[in-house]
Structures are given as C-alpha cells and as structure tokens.
Design a protein around this motif. Structure first.
Motif, PDB file in Angstrom:
ATOM      1  N   MET A   1       0.842  -1.179   0.000  1.00  0.00           N
ATOM      2  CA  MET A   1       0.000   0.000   0.000  1.00  0.00           C
ATOM      3  C   MET A   1       0.883   1.236   0.000  1.00  0.00           C
ATOM      4  SD  MET A   1      -3.219   0.692   0.242  1.00  0.00           S
ATOM      5  CE  MET A   1      -4.111   2.188   0.283  1.00  0.00           C
ATOM      6  N   ALA A   2       0.563   2.167  -0.836  1.00  0.00           N
ATOM      7  CA  ALA A   2       1.325   3.415  -0.924  1.00  0.00           C
ATOM      8  C   ALA A   2       0.886   4.360   0.191  1.00  0.00           C
ATOM      9  CB  ALA A   2       1.088   4.069  -2.270  1.00  0.00           C
ATOM     10  N   SER A   3       1.831   5.148   0.648  1.00  0.00           N
ATOM     11  CA  SER A   3       1.485   6.177   1.629  1.00  0.00           C
ATOM     12  C   SER A   3       1.658   7.541   0.965  1.00  0.00           C
ATOM     13  CB  SER A   3       2.366   6.062   2.866  1.00  0.00           C
ATOM     14  OG  SER A   3       3.700   6.358   2.548  1.00  0.00           O
ATOM     15  N   ILE A   4       0.719   8.432   1.239  1.00  0.00           N
ATOM     16  CA  ILE A   4       0.752   9.775   0.679  1.00  0.00           C
ATOM     17  C   ILE A   4       0.852  10.755   1.835  1.00  0.00           C
ATOM     18  CG2 ILE A   4      -0.474  11.488  -0.691  1.00  0.00           C
ATOM     19  CD1 ILE A   4      -1.840   9.181  -2.154  1.00  0.00           C
ATOM     20  N   THR A   5       1.898  11.586   1.794  1.00  0.00           N
ATOM     21  CA  THR A   5       2.161  12.550   2.851  1.00  0.00           C
ATOM     22  C   THR A   5       2.083  13.957   2.288  1.00  0.00           C
ATOM     23  OG1 THR A   5       3.699  10.946   3.809  1.00  0.00           O
ATOM     24  CG2 THR A   5       3.806  13.188   4.648  1.00  0.00           C
ATOM     25  N   GLU A   6       1.337  14.821   2.978  1.00  0.00           N
ATOM     26  CA  GLU A   6       1.246  16.210   2.558  1.00  0.00           C
ATOM     27  C   GLU A   6       2.448  16.963   3.121  1.00  0.00           C
ATOM     28  OE1 GLU A   6      -1.590  19.837   3.747  1.00  0.00           O
ATOM     29  OE2 GLU A   6      -2.644  18.121   2.872  1.00  0.00           O
ATOM     30  N   ARG A   7       3.104  17.740   2.262  1.00  0.00           N
ATOM     31  CA  ARG A   7       4.289  18.492   2.679  1.00  0.00           C
ATOM     32  C   ARG A   7       4.167  19.929   2.194  1.00  0.00           C
ATOM     33  NH1 ARG A   7       9.652  15.204   1.912  1.00  0.00           N
ATOM     34  NH2 ARG A   7      10.212  16.940   3.228  1.00  0.00           N
ATOM     35  N   ALA A   8       4.887  20.813   2.842  1.00  0.00           N
ATOM     36  CA  ALA A   8       4.897  22.215   2.433  1.00  0.00           C
ATOM     37  C   ALA A   8       6.164  22.493   1.635  1.00  0.00           C
ATOM     38  CB  ALA A   8       4.842  23.121   3.650  1.00  0.00           C
ATOM     39  N   ARG A   9       6.007  23.180   0.519  1.00  0.00           N
ATOM     40  CA  ARG A   9       7.160  23.578  -0.276  1.00  0.00           C
ATOM     41  C   ARG A   9       7.668  24.928   0.218  1.00  0.00           C
ATOM     42  NH1 ARG A   9       6.509  21.361  -6.386  1.00  0.00           N
ATOM     43  NH2 ARG A   9       5.997  19.253  -5.785  1.00  0.00           N
ATOM     44  N   GLY A  11       7.608  27.959  -0.969  1.00  0.00           N
ATOM     45  CA  GLY A  11       6.685  29.077  -1.091  1.00  0.00           C
ATOM     46  C   GLY A  11       5.412  28.911  -0.272  1.00  0.00           C
ATOM     47  N   GLY A  12       5.301  27.836   0.487  1.00  0.00           N
ATOM     48  CA  GLY A  12       4.109  27.584   1.285  1.00  0.00           C
ATOM     49  C   GLY A  12       3.068  26.736   0.574  1.00  0.00           C
ATOM     50  N   ARG A  13       3.297  26.434  -0.702  1.00  0.00           N
ATOM     51  CA  ARG A  13       2.348  25.582  -1.430  1.00  0.00           C
ATOM     52  C   ARG A  13       2.425  24.161  -0.919  1.00  0.00           C
ATOM     53  NH1 ARG A  13       3.371  25.529  -7.409  1.00  0.00           N
ATOM     54  NH2 ARG A  13       5.363  24.882  -6.604  1.00  0.00           N
ATOM     55  N   LYS A  14       1.345  23.422  -1.115  1.00  0.00           N
ATOM     56  CA  LYS A  14       1.308  22.020  -0.687  1.00  0.00           C
ATOM     57  C   LYS A  14       1.869  21.119  -1.783  1.00  0.00           C
ATOM     58  CE  LYS A  14      -2.728  22.487   2.248  1.00  0.00           C
ATOM     59  NZ  LYS A  14      -4.110  22.065   2.465  1.00  0.00           N
ATOM     60  N   ALA A  15       2.518  20.067  -1.345  1.00  0.00           N
ATOM     61  CA  ALA A  15       2.996  19.023  -2.248  1.00  0.00           C
ATOM     62  C   ALA A  15       2.637  17.689  -1.614  1.00  0.00           C
ATOM     63  CB  ALA A  15       4.491  19.127  -2.453  1.00  0.00           C
ATOM     64  N   TYR A  16       2.486  16.672  -2.425  1.00  0.00           N
ATOM     65  CA  TYR A  16       2.107  15.360  -1.933  1.00  0.00           C
ATOM     66  C   TYR A  16       3.182  14.355  -2.324  1.00  0.00           C
ATOM     67  CZ  TYR A  16      -2.254  17.685  -1.096  1.00  0.00           C
ATOM     68  OH  TYR A  16      -3.194  18.562  -0.636  1.00  0.00           O
ATOM     69  N   LEU A  17       3.784  13.762  -1.323  1.00  0.00           N
ATOM     70  CA  LEU A  17       4.848  12.780  -1.513  1.00  0.00           C
ATOM     71  C   LEU A  17       4.245  11.387  -1.424  1.00  0.00           C
ATOM     72  CD1 LEU A  17       7.890  12.036  -1.718  1.00  0.00           C
ATOM     73  CD2 LEU A  17       7.899  12.033   0.784  1.00  0.00           C
ATOM     74  N   VAL A  18       4.403  10.612  -2.491  1.00  0.00           N
ATOM     75  CA  VAL A  18       3.917   9.227  -2.526  1.00  0.00           C
ATOM     76  C   VAL A  18       5.110   8.314  -2.329  1.00  0.00           C
ATOM     77  CG1 VAL A  18       2.743   7.471  -3.892  1.00  0.00           C
ATOM     78  CG2 VAL A  18       2.151   9.879  -4.194  1.00  0.00           C
ATOM     79  N   PHE A  34       4.046  15.157  -6.098  1.00  0.00           N
ATOM     80  CA  PHE A  34       3.019  15.732  -6.971  1.00  0.00           C
ATOM     81  C   PHE A  34       2.473  17.026  -6.386  1.00  0.00           C
ATOM     82  CE2 PHE A  34       3.158  11.256  -7.843  1.00  0.00           C
ATOM     83  CZ  PHE A  34       3.105  11.201  -9.226  1.00  0.00           C
ATOM     84  N   ASP A  35       1.886  17.863  -7.255  1.00  0.00           N
ATOM     85  CA  ASP A  35       1.308  19.127  -6.808  1.00  0.00           C
ATOM     86  C   ASP A  35      -0.099  18.965  -6.236  1.00  0.00           C
ATOM     87  OD1 ASP A  35       3.508  20.715  -7.455  1.00  0.00           O
ATOM     88  OD2 ASP A  35       2.858  20.921  -9.536  1.00  0.00           O
ATOM     89  N   ASN A  36      -0.837  17.954  -6.711  1.00  0.00           N
ATOM     90  CA  ASN A  36      -2.176  17.750  -6.142  1.00  0.00           C
ATOM     91  C   ASN A  36      -2.388  16.289  -5.765  1.00  0.00           C
ATOM     92  OD1 ASN A  36      -3.275  16.333  -8.446  1.00  0.00           O
ATOM     93  ND2 ASN A  36      -3.380  18.315  -9.484  1.00  0.00           N
ATOM     94  N   ARG A  37      -3.274  16.086  -4.823  1.00  0.00           N
ATOM     95  CA  ARG A  37      -3.491  14.767  -4.248  1.00  0.00           C
ATOM     96  C   ARG A  37      -4.089  13.783  -5.267  1.00  0.00           C
ATOM     97  NH1 ARG A  37      -3.305  13.013   0.962  1.00  0.00           N
ATOM     98  NH2 ARG A  37      -4.292  11.003   1.286  1.00  0.00           N
ATOM     99  N   LYS A  38      -4.954  14.289  -6.144  1.00  0.00           N
ATOM    100  CA  LYS A  38      -5.596  13.417  -7.127  1.00  0.00           C
ATOM    101  C   LYS A  38      -4.559  12.751  -8.032  1.00  0.00           C
ATOM    102  CE  LYS A  38      -9.371  13.471 -10.453  1.00  0.00           C
ATOM    103  NZ  LYS A  38     -10.369  14.310 -11.123  1.00  0.00           N
ATOM    104  N   ASP A  39      -3.591  13.534  -8.525  1.00  0.00           N
ATOM    105  CA  ASP A  39      -2.532  12.971  -9.364  1.00  0.00           C
ATOM    106  C   ASP A  39      -1.672  11.988  -8.572  1.00  0.00           C
ATOM    107  OD1 ASP A  39      -3.348  14.416 -11.556  1.00  0.00           O
ATOM    108  OD2 ASP A  39      -1.854  16.003 -11.301  1.00  0.00           O
ATOM    109  N   ALA A  40      -1.428  12.301  -7.315  1.00  0.00           N
ATOM    110  CA  ALA A  40      -0.630  11.418  -6.462  1.00  0.00           C
ATOM    111  C   ALA A  40      -1.315  10.067  -6.290  1.00  0.00           C
ATOM    112  CB  ALA A  40      -0.394  12.072  -5.100  1.00  0.00           C
ATOM    113  N   GLU A  41      -2.622  10.091  -6.028  1.00  0.00           N
ATOM    114  CA  GLU A  41      -3.369   8.840  -5.855  1.00  0.00           C
ATOM    115  C   GLU A  41      -3.419   8.034  -7.139  1.00  0.00           C
ATOM    116  OE1 GLU A  41      -7.085  10.288  -4.395  1.00  0.00           O
ATOM    117  OE2 GLU A  41      -6.336  10.488  -2.329  1.00  0.00           O
ATOM    118  N   LYS A  42      -3.598   8.726  -8.275  1.00  0.00           N
ATOM    119  CA  LYS A  42      -3.656   8.041  -9.575  1.00  0.00           C
ATOM    120  C   LYS A  42      -2.321   7.356  -9.885  1.00  0.00           C
ATOM    121  CE  LYS A  42      -5.143  10.620 -12.912  1.00  0.00           C
ATOM    122  NZ  LYS A  42      -5.333  11.424 -14.143  1.00  0.00           N
TER     123      LYS A  42
END
Length: 96
Positions: A1-9, A11-18, A34-42
C-alpha cells in the motif's frame, strides 16, 4: 500500500509525496512528488499495479520498464550488430 504525505514547499504551497514500499521484495522503495493529491493517488494506484504484475511474472522491478531501453542496452546492441563485429577495432568501440 502506498502512503501519501502532505508536505509544504518553500513558497508555502502544498505538495504530496507518494512512497511505495515492498518489504517482501528486498525492501524495494520508490517515491514521487506531486502538486495535487488526485494525481498522487492516480500515480500510486498505477505504479503499484505495475509493480505487483512484475513480481507476479517474476520480472525484476528495478530493471528498465518494457519498451524503455537503457544506454547500456543500446551500447551492447550496437557492439553486437556493428559491421565491425569480430574485427579488431579501436578503444572507443572496446574490443568488438
């Protein structure tokens, strides 16, 4: 199972590490950001399916993907199919 972690870049933007970890296969580990969670999950779903299929077929998941050739593969193919094959040639072509 993959884990997805939200991180701050920076500039303060969110990034998602899979992160995908397969402990049953010599602790195989792979990650992508990835920049958005949907792409990370896909990506996680697609990549996990590819890894599981490779393991089921007995292929090495660390090797090149089907249809993708490495520089080493191309060099080996060139040396095998070179018109100079079997002749003495320069250092640049190794010892054909």
């Amino acid at each position: 199972m993959a884990s997805i972690t939200e991180r701050a870049r920076k500039g303060g933007r969110k990034a998602y590490l899979v992160q995908i970890i397969r402990r049953s296969f010599d602790n195989y580990r792979e990650s992508q950001t990835f920049d958005n969670r949907k792409d990370a999950e896909k990506w996680a779903k697609k990549r996990e399916a590819e890894i599981d299929l490779a393991i089921a077929e007995g292929r090495d998941i660390r090797g090149p993907q089907p249809g993708k050739e490495t520089l080493g593969d191309a060099t080996d193919k060139y040396v095998r199919w070179s018109p100079f094959s079997g002749q003495i040639c320069g250092v640049a072509k190794l010892a054909c």
